[in-house]
Design an enzyme around this catalytic site. Structure first.
Site, short mmCIF file in Angstrom:
data_model
loop_
_atom_site.label_atom_id
_atom_site.label_comp_id
_atom_site.label_asym_id
_atom_site.label_seq_id
_atom_site.Cartn_x
_atom_site.Cartn_y
_atom_site.Cartn_z
CG PHE A 85 1.11 -7.37 8.68
CD1 PHE A 85 -0.14 -7.21 8.14
CD2 PHE A 85 1.92 -6.25 8.83
CE1 PHE A 85 -0.60 -5.95 7.75
CE2 PHE A 85 1.46 -4.99 8.45
CZ PHE A 85 0.21 -4.85 7.90
CB VAL A 126 -0.95 0.02 1.21
CG1 VAL A 126 -2.06 1.05 0.99
CG2 VAL A 126 -1.56 -1.35 1.45
CG HIS A 142 -8.30 4.62 -1.05
ND1 HIS A 142 -9.62 4.29 -0.85
CD2 HIS A 142 -7.75 3.57 -1.72
CE1 HIS A 142 -9.85 3.10 -1.37
NE2 HIS A 142 -8.74 2.65 -1.90
N1 INI Z 1 -4.68 -1.66 -2.71
C1 INI Z 1 -3.40 -1.98 -2.46
O1 INI Z 1 -3.08 -3.17 -2.28
N2 INI Z 1 -2.45 -1.00 -2.43
C2 INI Z 1 -2.75 0.31 -2.62
O2 INI Z 1 -1.83 1.15 -2.57
C3 INI Z 1 -4.12 0.66 -2.85
N3 INI Z 1 -4.47 2.04 -3.06
O3 INI Z 1 -3.59 2.91 -2.94
O4 INI Z 1 -5.61 2.34 -3.35
C4 INI Z 1 -5.08 -0.37 -2.90
N4 INI Z 1 -6.39 -0.10 -3.14
C5 INI Z 1 -7.32 -1.12 -3.58
C6 INI Z 1 -7.99 -1.85 -2.43
O5 INI Z 1 -7.07 -2.70 -1.76
C7 INI Z 1 -9.13 -2.75 -2.93
O6 INI Z 1 -8.64 -3.70 -3.83
C8 INI Z 1 -10.23 -1.95 -3.65
O7 INI Z 1 -10.68 -0.88 -2.82
C9 INI Z 1 -11.45 -2.88 -3.94
O8 INI Z 1 -12.01 -3.43 -2.76
#
Ligand code: INI
Length: 157
Positions: free
Chosen positions: A111, A79, A86
């Site tokens: 983790f 992430v 978000h």
């Molecule tokens: N998911 C990630 O694994 N890393 C990220 O940086 C990220 N950002 O930045 O938005 C991210 N978003 C998607 C989220 O995990 C879900 O897949 C999505 O919201 C659908 O449920």
């Protein structure tokens, strides 16, 4: 094999990995698999499942942990902070959800979700080396998962 590498012989390990920021998460997956192999877990005993993003990791980890098929689960994701909040919500959901998956099932869930400000910081923690500070978070998780299997067996008696 250094003393930091626990013995994974005979274990079955599930790896759940998110596809978001896949340039990073594929490197984490590579580190986890190589560390498991080095610890004595052959690839036939590693089960990899992908999910869209880190938010989806907890449910996949929980189902794998509850299946009675695996000794431990490794959850891998990346992430990276963007311009909005978000990032915070995805990090919190992944962290709390993975902890809960572990506590609810009694199965170790390692983790391996990197939470960084930049892609460079994430890449620096997804390197080729399996040991050393910040080397590869996936490899760290492989070691932690195996260690916890043995610790929990001792604690359960
Ligand atoms: N998911 C990630 O694994 N890393 C990220 O940086 C990220 N950002 O930045 O938005 C991210 N978003 C998607 C989220 O995990 C879900 O897949 C999505 O919201 C659908 O449920």
């Amino acid at each position: 094999v250094s003393e930091t590498v626990p013995n994974g012989k005979g274990l079955r390990i599930a790896i759940v990995v998110s596809r978001f920021n896949s340039a990073i998460t594929e490197r984490l997956l590579g580190g986890a698999k190589r560390a498991l192999e080095r610890a004595g877990v052959p690839s036939e005993r590693m089960f990899v499942e992908t999910v869209p993003g880190a938010f989806e990791l907890p449910l996949a980890a929980k189902l794998a942990a509850a299946s009675n098929r695996f000794d431990a689960v490794i959850a891998l994701g990346a992430v990276i902070r963007g311009e909005t909040d978000h990032y915070v919500y995805v990090c919190e959901a992944a962290t709390h959800g993975l902890l809960r998956a572990s506590l609810d099932t009694g199965i170790p869930v390692a983790f391996g979700v990197l939470t960084t400000d930049t892609e460079a910081q994430a890449l620096a923690r997804a390197g080729d080396a399996l040991d050393g500070e910040h080397a590869n978070k996936g490899a760290d998780c492989a070691h932690a998962a195996i260690e916890m299997v043995h610790k929990l067996r001792r604690l359960r008696g």
